[in-house]
Design a protein around this motif. Structure first.
Motif, PDB file in Angstrom:
ATOM      1  N   MET A  86      63.744   9.936 -17.462  1.00 28.57           N
ATOM      2  CA  MET A  86      64.410   9.682 -16.194  1.00 28.57           C
ATOM      3  C   MET A  86      64.600  11.018 -15.472  1.00 28.57           C
ATOM      4  O   MET A  86      65.021  11.999 -16.058  1.00 28.57           O
ATOM      5  N   ALA A  87      64.308  11.044 -14.184  1.00 31.10           N
ATOM      6  CA  ALA A  87      64.413  12.265 -13.387  1.00 31.10           C
ATOM      7  C   ALA A  87      65.873  12.670 -13.197  1.00 31.10           C
ATOM      8  O   ALA A  87      66.749  11.828 -13.067  1.00 31.10           O
ATOM      9  N   SER A 109      68.695   0.038 -12.703  1.00 32.56           N
ATOM     10  CA  SER A 109      67.410   0.590 -13.154  1.00 32.56           C
ATOM     11  C   SER A 109      67.579   1.513 -14.360  1.00 32.56           C
ATOM     12  O   SER A 109      66.601   1.854 -15.014  1.00 32.56           O
ATOM     13  N   GLY A 110      68.827   1.914 -14.632  1.00 32.43           N
ATOM     14  CA  GLY A 110      69.087   2.834 -15.723  1.00 32.43           C
ATOM     15  C   GLY A 110      69.344   4.252 -15.228  1.00 32.43           C
ATOM     16  O   GLY A 110      69.863   5.085 -15.964  1.00 32.43           O
TER      17      GLY A 110
END
Length: 140
Positions: free
Chosen positions: A1-2, A63-64
Protein backbone atom coordinates in the motif's frame (compact mmCIF):
# COMPACT_ATOMS: atom_id res chain seq x y z
CA UNK A 1 0.00 0.00 0.00
CA UNK A 2 1.35 3.44 -0.95
CA UNK A 3 2.31 5.87 1.80
CA UNK A 4 0.74 9.31 2.01
CA UNK A 5 2.72 12.06 0.30
CA UNK A 6 1.48 14.72 2.72
CA UNK A 7 2.71 14.07 6.24
CA UNK A 8 3.54 16.21 9.26
CA UNK A 9 7.05 17.65 9.25
CA UNK A 10 9.29 19.49 11.70
CA UNK A 11 9.53 22.55 9.43
CA UNK A 12 8.85 25.90 11.07
CA UNK A 13 5.33 27.25 10.60
CA UNK A 14 6.53 30.79 11.39
CA UNK A 15 9.35 30.62 8.84
CA UNK A 16 6.89 29.37 6.22
CA UNK A 17 4.42 32.19 6.92
CA UNK A 18 7.18 34.81 7.01
CA UNK A 19 8.11 33.73 3.46
CA UNK A 20 4.60 34.36 2.07
CA UNK A 21 5.14 37.22 -0.40
CA UNK A 22 1.73 38.90 -0.19
CA UNK A 23 1.46 40.94 3.03
CA UNK A 24 -2.35 40.62 3.21
CA UNK A 25 -2.12 36.85 2.79
CA UNK A 26 0.64 36.71 5.43
CA UNK A 27 -1.56 38.64 7.89
CA UNK A 28 -4.53 36.39 7.07
CA UNK A 29 -2.32 33.38 7.84
CA UNK A 30 -1.44 34.78 11.24
CA UNK A 31 -5.11 35.42 11.98
CA UNK A 32 -6.02 31.85 10.95
CA UNK A 33 -3.19 30.52 13.14
CA UNK A 34 -4.72 32.24 16.16
CA UNK A 35 -8.27 31.16 15.27
CA UNK A 36 -7.42 27.50 14.63
CA UNK A 37 -5.11 27.29 17.64
CA UNK A 38 -7.95 28.67 19.80
CA UNK A 39 -10.62 26.36 18.37
CA UNK A 40 -8.54 23.16 18.33
CA UNK A 41 -6.39 23.70 21.41
CA UNK A 42 -3.50 22.40 19.27
CA UNK A 43 -0.29 23.94 18.01
CA UNK A 44 0.17 24.21 14.23
CA UNK A 45 2.43 21.87 12.29
CA UNK A 46 3.60 21.93 8.72
CA UNK A 47 2.14 19.13 6.61
CA UNK A 48 4.15 18.66 3.47
CA UNK A 49 5.85 21.79 2.16
CA UNK A 50 2.86 24.15 2.08
CA UNK A 51 0.00 23.13 4.43
CA UNK A 52 -0.43 24.15 8.05
CA UNK A 53 -2.47 21.67 10.06
CA UNK A 54 -3.88 21.39 13.56
CA UNK A 55 -4.33 18.10 15.39
CA UNK A 56 -4.56 14.83 13.53
CA UNK A 57 -6.85 11.89 12.96
CA UNK A 58 -6.38 8.38 11.69
CA UNK A 59 -8.52 7.21 8.78
CA UNK A 60 -9.05 3.82 7.17
CA UNK A 61 -10.88 3.39 3.87
CA UNK A 62 -12.79 0.27 2.86
CA UNK A 63 -10.04 -0.32 0.29
CA UNK A 64 -7.63 -0.88 3.17
CA UNK A 65 -5.73 2.36 2.62
CA UNK A 66 -5.12 4.19 5.87
CA UNK A 67 -3.15 7.08 7.22
CA UNK A 68 -3.08 10.20 9.30
CA UNK A 69 -4.03 13.75 8.36
CA UNK A 70 -4.75 17.04 10.12
CA UNK A 71 -8.21 17.77 11.53
CA UNK A 72 -8.28 21.26 10.07
CA UNK A 73 -5.78 23.56 8.47
CA UNK A 74 -4.98 26.00 5.72
CA UNK A 75 -2.53 26.87 3.00
CA UNK A 76 -1.63 30.28 1.57
CA UNK A 77 -1.79 29.44 -2.13
CA UNK A 78 -0.96 32.08 -4.76
CA UNK A 79 -4.54 32.50 -5.99
CA UNK A 80 -6.40 32.04 -2.69
CA UNK A 81 -6.11 31.22 0.97
CA UNK A 82 -7.25 27.59 1.16
CA UNK A 83 -9.02 26.47 4.36
CA UNK A 84 -9.43 22.71 4.80
CA UNK A 85 -12.71 21.53 6.37
CA UNK A 86 -12.37 17.76 6.37
CA UNK A 87 -16.07 16.76 6.56
CA UNK A 88 -16.54 18.44 3.17
CA UNK A 89 -18.27 21.66 2.15
CA UNK A 90 -21.64 20.07 1.24
CA UNK A 91 -22.44 20.18 4.95
CA UNK A 92 -22.20 24.00 5.04
CA UNK A 93 -24.73 25.14 2.43
CA UNK A 94 -26.47 27.64 4.72
CA UNK A 95 -23.23 28.99 6.20
CA UNK A 96 -21.75 29.49 2.74
CA UNK A 97 -24.65 31.78 1.75
CA UNK A 98 -23.70 34.04 4.69
CA UNK A 99 -19.90 33.71 4.46
CA UNK A 100 -19.11 36.15 1.68
CA UNK A 101 -17.18 35.64 -1.56
CA UNK A 102 -15.52 32.24 -1.82
CA UNK A 103 -15.08 29.18 -4.00
CA UNK A 104 -15.12 25.56 -2.94
CA UNK A 105 -13.69 22.15 -3.66
CA UNK A 106 -14.72 18.96 -1.91
CA UNK A 107 -13.09 19.86 1.43
CA UNK A 108 -11.44 23.14 0.42
CA UNK A 109 -12.74 26.63 1.00
CA UNK A 110 -10.93 29.16 -1.21
CA UNK A 111 -10.85 32.73 0.09
CA UNK A 112 -9.23 35.77 -1.54
CA UNK A 113 -8.99 37.60 1.79
CA UNK A 114 -10.40 37.30 5.29
CA UNK A 115 -11.48 40.96 5.05
CA UNK A 116 -14.15 40.04 2.50
CA UNK A 117 -15.85 37.33 4.57
CA UNK A 118 -17.84 37.04 7.79
CA UNK A 119 -15.26 35.80 10.27
CA UNK A 120 -17.94 34.62 12.70
CA UNK A 121 -19.43 32.34 10.04
CA UNK A 122 -15.94 31.03 9.20
CA UNK A 123 -15.29 30.30 12.88
CA UNK A 124 -18.63 28.47 13.18
CA UNK A 125 -17.76 26.33 10.14
CA UNK A 126 -14.33 25.47 11.54
CA UNK A 127 -15.77 24.66 14.99
CA UNK A 128 -18.44 22.40 13.49
CA UNK A 129 -15.89 20.70 11.26
CA UNK A 130 -13.63 19.92 14.21
CA UNK A 131 -16.55 18.65 16.34
CA UNK A 132 -17.61 16.36 13.47
CA UNK A 133 -14.09 14.98 13.05
CA UNK A 134 -13.65 14.40 16.79
CA UNK A 135 -16.96 12.53 16.89
CA UNK A 136 -16.23 10.37 13.85
CA UNK A 137 -12.50 9.66 14.31
CA UNK A 138 -9.97 9.07 17.02
CA UNK A 139 -8.18 12.41 17.01
CA UNK A 140 -4.92 13.58 18.51
Amino acid sequence: MAKNKTVATDASVETFIDAVENETRRNDCRELLDLMRDVTGKEPKMWGPAMIGFGSYHYRYESGREGDFFITGFSPRKTALTVYLMPGLDRYTDERTRLGPHKTGKSCLYLKSLDSIDRGVLRDMIEDSIAFMREKYECQ
